[in-house]
Motif scaffolding. Structure first.
Motif, mmCIF file in Angstrom:
data_model
loop_
_atom_site.group_PDB
_atom_site.id
_atom_site.type_symbol
_atom_site.label_atom_id
_atom_site.label_comp_id
_atom_site.label_asym_id
_atom_site.label_seq_id
_atom_site.Cartn_x
_atom_site.Cartn_y
_atom_site.Cartn_z
ATOM 1 N N ARG A 1 18.201 2.851 -35.029
ATOM 2 C CA ARG A 1 18.450 4.139 -34.394
ATOM 3 C C ARG A 1 17.804 5.227 -35.255
ATOM 4 N NH1 ARG A 1 24.518 4.368 -32.919
ATOM 5 N NH2 ARG A 1 23.929 2.733 -31.469
ATOM 6 N N VAL A 2 16.823 5.924 -34.664
ATOM 7 C CA VAL A 2 16.149 7.003 -35.396
ATOM 8 C C VAL A 2 16.807 8.315 -35.008
ATOM 9 C CG1 VAL A 2 13.944 8.073 -35.909
ATOM 10 C CG2 VAL A 2 14.030 5.657 -35.272
ATOM 11 N N VAL A 3 17.396 9.002 -35.970
ATOM 12 C CA VAL A 3 18.152 10.221 -35.683
ATOM 13 C C VAL A 3 17.485 11.404 -36.373
ATOM 14 C CG1 VAL A 3 20.316 8.940 -35.459
ATOM 15 C CG2 VAL A 3 19.696 9.930 -37.650
ATOM 16 N N PRO A 4 17.729 12.640 -35.875
ATOM 17 C CA PRO A 4 17.173 13.822 -36.543
ATOM 18 C C PRO A 4 17.652 13.899 -37.986
ATOM 19 C CG PRO A 4 18.060 14.400 -34.398
ATOM 20 C CD PRO A 4 18.449 12.986 -34.641
ATOM 21 N N VAL A 5 16.793 14.428 -38.852
ATOM 22 C CA VAL A 5 17.143 14.493 -40.274
ATOM 23 C C VAL A 5 18.429 15.295 -40.457
ATOM 24 C CG1 VAL A 5 16.313 15.111 -42.555
ATOM 25 C CG2 VAL A 5 14.696 14.407 -40.801
ATOM 26 N N ALA A 6 18.568 16.385 -39.660
ATOM 27 C CA ALA A 6 19.754 17.228 -39.801
ATOM 28 C C ALA A 6 21.024 16.447 -39.495
ATOM 29 C CB ALA A 6 19.639 18.433 -38.877
ATOM 30 N N GLN A 7 20.912 15.517 -38.533
ATOM 31 C CA GLN A 7 22.095 14.727 -38.175
ATOM 32 C C GLN A 7 22.361 13.623 -39.177
ATOM 33 O OE1 GLN A 7 22.242 13.055 -34.247
ATOM 34 N NE2 GLN A 7 21.679 14.999 -33.314
ATOM 35 N N PHE A 8 21.329 13.321 -39.945
ATOM 36 C CA PHE A 8 21.509 12.188 -40.845
ATOM 37 C C PHE A 8 22.448 12.585 -41.961
ATOM 38 C CE2 PHE A 8 20.130 7.993 -41.468
ATOM 39 C CZ PHE A 8 20.350 7.734 -42.798
ATOM 40 N N PRO A 9 23.457 11.794 -42.201
ATOM 41 C CA PRO A 9 24.432 12.169 -43.226
ATOM 42 C C PRO A 9 23.748 12.320 -44.588
ATOM 43 C CG PRO A 9 25.085 10.169 -42.053
ATOM 44 C CD PRO A 9 23.703 10.492 -41.633
ATOM 45 N N THR A 10 23.956 13.457 -45.218
ATOM 46 C CA THR A 10 23.447 13.616 -46.580
ATOM 47 C C THR A 10 24.508 13.077 -47.516
ATOM 48 O OG1 THR A 10 24.342 15.842 -46.535
ATOM 49 C CG2 THR A 10 21.987 15.608 -46.146
ATOM 50 N N GLU A 11 24.082 12.180 -48.358
ATOM 51 C CA GLU A 11 25.078 11.466 -49.155
ATOM 52 C C GLU A 11 24.647 11.328 -50.594
ATOM 53 O OE1 GLU A 11 27.355 8.308 -46.568
ATOM 54 O OE2 GLU A 11 25.218 8.270 -46.284
ATOM 55 N N ALA A 12 25.572 10.950 -51.384
ATOM 56 C CA ALA A 12 25.272 10.654 -52.774
ATOM 57 C C ALA A 12 24.309 9.468 -52.815
ATOM 58 C CB ALA A 12 26.571 10.317 -53.511
ATOM 59 N N PRO A 13 23.456 9.399 -53.837
ATOM 60 C CA PRO A 13 22.426 8.351 -53.863
ATOM 61 C C PRO A 13 22.992 6.937 -53.858
ATOM 62 C CG PRO A 13 22.557 9.534 -55.953
ATOM 63 C CD PRO A 13 23.347 10.307 -54.972
ATOM 64 N N GLN A 14 24.263 6.788 -54.182
ATOM 65 C CA GLN A 14 24.790 5.432 -54.249
ATOM 66 C C GLN A 14 25.399 4.973 -52.942
ATOM 67 O OE1 GLN A 14 27.301 4.733 -57.537
ATOM 68 N NE2 GLN A 14 25.676 5.028 -59.018
ATOM 69 N N GLN A 15 25.336 5.821 -51.909
ATOM 70 C CA GLN A 15 25.988 5.414 -50.667
ATOM 71 C C GLN A 15 25.005 4.785 -49.690
ATOM 72 O OE1 GLN A 15 28.528 8.656 -49.325
ATOM 73 N NE2 GLN A 15 30.161 7.459 -50.276
ATOM 74 N N ARG A 16 25.520 3.931 -48.828
ATOM 75 C CA ARG A 16 24.699 3.235 -47.843
ATOM 76 C C ARG A 16 25.268 3.514 -46.463
ATOM 77 N NH1 ARG A 16 22.417 3.248 -51.832
ATOM 78 N NH2 ARG A 16 21.853 1.559 -53.225
ATOM 79 N N THR A 17 24.405 3.741 -45.496
ATOM 80 C CA THR A 17 24.906 3.977 -44.147
ATOM 81 C C THR A 17 24.277 2.990 -43.175
ATOM 82 O OG1 THR A 17 23.160 5.494 -43.569
ATOM 83 C CG2 THR A 17 25.117 6.451 -44.531
ATOM 84 N N SER A 18 24.997 2.722 -42.124
ATOM 85 C CA SER A 18 24.465 1.979 -40.992
ATOM 86 C C SER A 18 25.323 2.359 -39.805
ATOM 87 C CB SER A 18 24.516 0.477 -41.231
ATOM 88 O OG SER A 18 25.836 0.017 -41.067
ATOM 89 N N CYS A 19 24.881 1.962 -38.617
ATOM 90 C CA CYS A 19 25.697 2.264 -37.442
ATOM 91 C C CYS A 19 26.374 0.988 -36.955
ATOM 92 C CB CYS A 19 24.848 2.903 -36.354
ATOM 93 S SG CYS A 19 23.214 2.201 -36.187
#
Lengths: 196, 284
Positions: A175-193
């Motif tokens: 899923r390609v999402v807008p950068v603004a929607q992409f959660p900004t997170e600490a470098p150690q975090q991982r996201t997926s849907c």
């Protein structure tokens, strides 16, 4: 019988022996044809490779497929999308009979993306239609593919190497999402849907 | 006059031309493959000639993933199917296992054939799977009150022994490779359990159960299901779906179970458990 032709190939052959000049000329013609075809094919491969970044991963990295889940880069908690300090995204995936883990990947649009994949059992394939992402996922090796998504949307991601009786059900989503929607997170975090 | 034939004759120019063409083609291929294409990286600077060649040959890799910061480590189990683990499991002593198994009979039934839907039948289960679950219980990777305490009391060798004992019992689970794959079971199969077990549901990314749990195909860590208690199967599917049980390597069961509806879980459990002894329905 017709008039003797000027074409040596049409001349009656003396006792079955082809004149040497005719053989040489024909062979030369064939060699030129073949070399041209070969050159065109190589040119196409190199041109698409450079222009569309369609080329195999240029590095060999080995990893033990049996212990992926215990330690190292491909442990369960490290899979998914990581945002690097420079803003680029690194996506780590494990291909396993018969799923990609995580089974839904979320990446930001217009951002350099690096996919790092490996297999836990047999050879799988990883393909994103309409992009330059297309690689084999071989157990024991890390497959690294770089890309950049120009448009938001959802890509279906099939396994395209027959991997067993459940191969037909092995696919997932990017899923390609807008950068603004992409959660900004600490470098150690991982996201997926995957959990949604 | 015929020319002298053969690949190494010098009075005929064509063999020489042929050899040089092949050599030239190989050289051009190597330069294109190793240097021109190999040095190209999207989203990054071009690699130097020697870096590109060394990376392609696997001599050097400039990607250092192991040192990058990671989230807190989370592993599903301590077991990996390495040669050492398999050797330890194969070294199980059936005689001593029978002695250890006296502790199991109260819940798992006489000789590991469970009479209750709360507890799985162990008879005929692959030794590696019993061993792994015992280790997961001991390490707290899987939770079930009594089992965590019992597994902690067992030594590693006890676990291998008792696993070997139960693996050799009959009248329990059907052998995983016991029957051949049934043809004609396709996505058009009307019965939902048969369809999921033998064809899966590709639209939702559900592979067929049979691709790992048999018949006809098997995978390390995937137990035979035919003859297992249906209530037990259903509860495990629900536990995987809800993330209560997380000890499957590479999320294999969690990913699939998440996609199943409660009705489908029930249908699959009934289908696989149809051969089990009559249940007291204690575990529903």
């Amino acid at each position: 019988m017709a008039e003797p032709s000027s074409n040596p190939l049409r001349q009656p052959l003396p006792d079955g022996v082809v004149p040497e000049s005719a053989v040489a000329r024909t062979e030369k013609r064939w060699v030129i044809t073949m070399v041209t075809m070969l050159a065109i094919m190589m040119l196409v491969i190199v041109a698409t490779g450079l222009a569309d970044a369609l080329h195999p991963a240029s590095n060999v990295e080995v990893v033990d497929p049996r212990t992926l889940h215990l330690a190292g880069e491909f442990v369960e908690s490290n899979l998914g999308t990581a945002i690097e300090p420079d803003g680029s995204a690194t996506v780590r995936l494990v291909a396993v009979q018969y799923d990609f883990v995580p089974n839904c990947v979320q990446v930001p649009v217009n951002t350099p993306v690096k996919f790092r994949l490996t297999s836990a059992d047999v050879v799988h394939g990883f393909l994103l239609p309409d992009t330059n992402v297309n690689t084999m996922v071989v157990p024991g090796f890390v497959a690294e593919v770089r890309t950049r998504f120009a448009q938001t949307g959802e890509y279906e991601m099939p396994c395209h190497e027959f991997c067993g009786l459940g191969h037909h059900a092995m696919w997932t989503r990017v899923r390609v999402v807008p950068v603004a929607q992409f959660p900004t997170e600490a470098p150690q975090q991982r996201t997926s849907c995957a959990e949604q | 006059m015929a020319r002298e034939q053969g690949p190494f004759k010098t009075d005929n120019p064509w063999p020489r031309i042929g050899w040089w063409s092949v050599a030239g083609l190989l050289a051009a291929g190597a330069v294109l493959g190793f240097v021109v294409l190999g040095g190209e990286q999207q989203n990054g600077p071009r690699l130097g000639t020697w870096t590109a060649i060394c990376r392609a040959l696997g001599i050097a890799s400039d990607t250092g993933p192991a040192t990058a910061p990671q989230p807190p480590l989370q592993t599903p189990t301590r077991i990996a199917w390495t040669a050492a683990t398999l050797a330890r499991i194969a070294g199980g002593d059936v005689k001593h296992g029978e002695f250890v198994a006296l502790n199991c009979a109260a819940c798992h039934g006489e000789q590991g054939v469970s009479q209750s839907g709360l507890f799985p039948t162990l008879a005929g289960m692959d030794a590696g799977i019993i061993y792994k679950q015992l280790d997961d219980f001991r390490a707290g990777k899987r939770s079930w009150g009594a089992m965590n305490a019992i597994a902690t009391a067992l030594s590693d060798q006890d676990a291998a022994d008792v696993a070997a004992y139960f693996a050799g019992r009959v009248n329990g689970l059907a052998p995983i490779l016991g029957e051949n794959f049934h043809g004609g079971r396709t996505l058009r199969e009307a019965d939902v359990a048969t369809r999921l077990a033998f064809a899966g549901d590709p639209a939702r990314g559900i592979p067929p159960c049979a691709a790992c749990h048999g018949p006809s195909a098997s995978k390390p860590g995937a137990p035979s299901l035919k003859g297992q208690r249906p209530e037990y199967i259903e509860r495990q599917l629900a536990a995987f779906a809800q993330g209560i049980r997380q000890n499957d390597i590479n999320r294999q069961m969690r990913t699939v179970a998440m996609q199943l509806t409660p009705d489908e879980m029930h249908a699959i459990a009934v289908y696989y458990g149809s051969g089990a002894a009559p249940a007291e329905l204690a575990g529903r």
